[in-house]
Design a protein around this motif. Structure first.
Motif, short mmCIF file in Angstrom:
data_model
loop_
_atom_site.label_atom_id
_atom_site.label_comp_id
_atom_site.label_asym_id
_atom_site.label_seq_id
_atom_site.Cartn_x
_atom_site.Cartn_y
_atom_site.Cartn_z
N VAL A 65 0.85 -1.20 0.00
CA VAL A 65 0.00 0.00 0.00
C VAL A 65 0.88 1.24 0.00
N PHE A 66 1.90 1.26 0.84
CA PHE A 66 2.81 2.40 0.90
C PHE A 66 3.54 2.60 -0.43
N LYS A 67 4.02 1.51 -1.00
CA LYS A 67 4.76 1.58 -2.27
C LYS A 67 3.86 2.11 -3.39
N ALA A 68 2.64 1.61 -3.47
CA ALA A 68 1.71 2.08 -4.51
C ALA A 68 1.38 3.55 -4.32
N THR A 69 1.18 3.96 -3.08
CA THR A 69 0.87 5.36 -2.79
C THR A 69 2.05 6.25 -3.18
N PHE A 70 3.26 5.84 -2.85
CA PHE A 70 4.45 6.62 -3.18
C PHE A 70 4.64 6.71 -4.68
N HIS A 71 4.39 5.59 -5.41
CA HIS A 71 4.54 5.61 -6.86
C HIS A 71 3.46 6.46 -7.53
N LEU A 72 2.33 6.64 -6.88
CA LEU A 72 1.33 7.57 -7.41
C LEU A 72 1.67 9.01 -7.04
N TYR A 73 2.24 9.21 -5.85
CA TYR A 73 2.57 10.55 -5.37
C TYR A 73 3.64 11.21 -6.23
N LEU A 74 4.65 10.44 -6.65
CA LEU A 74 5.75 11.04 -7.40
C LEU A 74 5.34 11.64 -8.74
N PRO A 75 4.67 10.91 -9.64
CA PRO A 75 4.45 11.49 -10.97
C PRO A 75 3.18 12.32 -11.14
N LEU A 76 2.24 12.23 -10.22
CA LEU A 76 0.97 12.93 -10.44
C LEU A 76 1.17 14.45 -10.39
N PRO A 77 0.65 15.17 -11.38
CA PRO A 77 0.81 16.63 -11.39
C PRO A 77 0.04 17.32 -10.25
N GLN A 78 -0.99 16.69 -9.74
CA GLN A 78 -1.75 17.29 -8.65
C GLN A 78 -0.92 17.37 -7.36
N THR A 79 -0.08 16.38 -7.13
CA THR A 79 0.71 16.36 -5.90
C THR A 79 2.09 16.98 -6.07
N ARG A 80 2.60 17.04 -7.31
CA ARG A 80 3.95 17.54 -7.60
C ARG A 80 4.97 16.90 -6.67
N GLY A 81 4.84 15.60 -6.50
CA GLY A 81 5.70 14.87 -5.58
C GLY A 81 7.15 14.85 -5.97
N ALA A 82 7.45 14.62 -7.25
CA ALA A 82 8.84 14.57 -7.69
C ALA A 82 9.51 15.93 -7.51
N SER A 83 8.80 17.00 -7.82
CA SER A 83 9.35 18.34 -7.62
C SER A 83 9.61 18.62 -6.14
N CYS A 84 8.69 18.20 -5.32
CA CYS A 84 8.84 18.40 -3.88
C CYS A 84 10.05 17.63 -3.35
N ILE A 85 10.20 16.37 -3.73
CA ILE A 85 11.33 15.56 -3.28
C ILE A 85 12.64 16.19 -3.76
N TYR A 86 12.67 16.65 -5.01
CA TYR A 86 13.89 17.24 -5.55
C TYR A 86 14.23 18.54 -4.83
N LEU A 87 13.25 19.44 -4.72
CA LEU A 87 13.53 20.75 -4.13
C LEU A 87 13.86 20.69 -2.65
N VAL A 88 13.22 19.79 -1.94
CA VAL A 88 13.43 19.72 -0.49
C VAL A 88 14.67 18.91 -0.13
N HIS A 89 14.93 17.82 -0.84
CA HIS A 89 16.00 16.90 -0.41
C HIS A 89 17.21 16.89 -1.34
N LEU A 90 17.00 16.72 -2.64
CA LEU A 90 18.13 16.53 -3.55
C LEU A 90 18.87 17.82 -3.91
N HIS A 91 18.14 18.87 -4.24
CA HIS A 91 18.79 20.11 -4.67
C HIS A 91 19.71 20.69 -3.60
#
Length: 110
Positions: A31-57
């Motif tokens: 359940v966690f894995k599926a939720t995370f895989h939906l969170y990352l690419p969905l434009p509504q959540t902007r998950g990948a941008s959030c992960i990049y800006l907060v942690h990677l950049h």
């Protein structure tokens, strides 16, 4: 029939209410894995941008000089390895490559 019933009874009861037993047996990892895989690419959540800006950049910006130096050393090692193992073929064929060096050093024969 009694054997089937007793084996089913043993697997569905754990001495607590059945809802709790079911809750224990549900794998939350999927359940966690599926939720995370939906969170990352969905434009509504902007998950990948959030992960990049907060942690990677911030991490990449903090270590940018070390990363660039390490990549430069790796590039040089790869070039030396290629010239040691494959360079003889180029020289033998008479078509030695001309490579533009980084930093504006111009074109150099190897």
């Amino acid at each position: 029939m009694p054997i089937f019933y007793s084996s089913m009874h043993r697997h569905t009861t754990c001495g607590r209410p059945s809802f709790f037993c079911t809750l224990i047996r549900v794998s939350f990892w999927h359940v966690f894995k599926a939720t995370f895989h939906l969170y990352l690419p969905l434009p509504q959540t902007r998950g990948a941008s959030c992960i990049y800006l907060v942690h990677l950049h911030p991490l990449i910006s903090k270590h940018e000089v070390e990363i660039d130096a390490a990549l430069g050393r790796i590039k040089e090692q790869i070039w030396r390895w290629m010239m040691m193992h494959v360079g003889g073929l180029w020289i033998a064929s008479g078509q030695c490559p001309r490579v533009a060096m980084a930093g504006g050093a111009g074109v150099r024969d190897h």
